[in-house]
Design a protein around this motif. Structure first.
Motif: not given
Length: 362
Positions: A143-151, A153-166
């Protein structure tokens, strides 16, 4: 419970009945003739009846012993059947939970992915099967080796990116929690082996994007970070890796701290050290390779013992590498070819046998 630890369930063959009946008959006849030899031909008939009764009683007793043995075998077979039934049900439950958890890791909802990570962890805790635990760690590493999900990665500062990083940070903590060796005792607050420690794990985080990597007092069988990018610091204090640490083409964006590392082989080939590396009191007993590595700040090695260390084709841009009170037991060409100011304080000892040099530095 592992399958191999369960006793075998072997059906009782009917062929044993004929020998058993022959044994009963032989014992009863033996008792009859033995008792009859003491009675004699002139003894009353009542005595002979007693002899016959004795032989029949002996036969009944022998048959009762066989019946008791049959009852014991039947009870033992029932117990073994119950153990196999419970084992198969447990394995089936584990398979169902594992399949469900791995499927949910592909969910679009970060909360679902986070919950399934903890479900996998609970599965590993409930089952002490080492193969299952390694499989769980493999899934989390994948799971950690997979790239960031498209939703995300598309938003540099959005909630989706922060949730994925969490979710990814939780996955990292899950892995570290089960290779961390130190726990606390309830008595005198002494250090003991952590209850969450899973021994002999292989970690493959090749190409992963990690926030940071804190492996202080961790122990595993192998650690692979090839092509990974580590944004924060990397701490390998008191880390013990039984086989190898592989960091080929790894990008270390933060400071790398390596104190007390114990391993057989370490490779930093073509790795990039943005903030430098500090290694002290470490003992890589085999090969330590910095072939093609790029050092952008000064690296310091202090009180280390190397079997063989090489910096061939190392790009340092004037940053420099310093050895202080270090010992190299093999006559490493990669070390002795460095500028003199780099190796001040480094003591190089040729190997006692030429074969040792060939084995260590190969």
């Amino acid at each position: 419970m592992e399958r191999k630890s369960l006793p075998d369930l072997r059906p009782l063959s009917w062929l044993w009945t004929v020998p058993a009946l022959m044994v009963v008959a032989a014992i009863s006849l033996g008792v009859y003739y033995w008792a009859d030899s003491y009675v004699g031909a002139l003894d009353p008939a009542s005595v002979r009846v007693d002899v016959l009764r004795l032989s029949l009683t002996t036969a009944a007793g022998t048959g009762g012993g066989l019946a008791l043995w049959l009852a014991f075998h039947r009870q033992r077979s029932s117990e073994i059947t119950g153990q196999h039934t419970i084992h198969d049900a447990t394995k089936r439950r584990i398979t169902e939970l594992y399949t469900s958890a791995t499927e949910q890791l592909g969910s679009d909802q970060p909360a679902v992915r986070l919950a399934e990570l903890y479900a996998l962890e609970r599965l590993g805790r409930d089952s002490e099967h080492p193969t299952l635990r390694q499989t769980i760690i493999d899934v989390v590493c994948a799971y950690l080796r997979m790239p960031l999900r498209e939703d995300a990665a598309a938003t540099e500062s959005g909630a989706a990116r922060e949730a994925e990083l969490e979710v990814r940070r939780a996955a990292q903590k899950l892995i570290i929690r089960h290779i961390h060796t130190v726990g606390k005792s309830n008595r005198e607050n002494e250090d003991v082996l952590s209850e969450d420690f899973w021994p002999d794990l292989d970690l493959d985080l090749s190409g992963a994007q990690l926030d940071e990597l804190d492996l202080v007092l961790c122990k595993c069988r192998s650690l692979t970070l090839d092509r990974a990018t580590i944004a924060g610091k990397t701490a390998l204090d008191g880390t013990e890796v039984r086989e190898k640490v592989s960091c080929k083409r790894t990008m270390f964006c933060g400071w790398v701290i390596v104190d007390g590392l114990r391993t057989l082989m370490t490779s930093f080939e073509s790795a990039i050290f943005e903030a430098g590396i500090g290694m002290s009191d470490s003992h890589p007993s085999g090969v330590l390779s910095f072939v093609g590595a790029e050092v952008r700040k000064r690296d310091t090695f202090q009180k280390c013992t190397f079997g063989c260390v090489t910096f061939s084709d190392c790009k340092h841009d004037g940053a420099g590498i310093r050895f202080k009170d270090c010992t190299v037991v093999a006559d490493s060409v990669g070390l002795t070819a460095l500028p003199n100011e780099w190796t001040v304080g480094a003591e190089v000892h040729p190997p006692p046998l030429s074969s040792h040099r060939e084995n260590v530095c190969r």
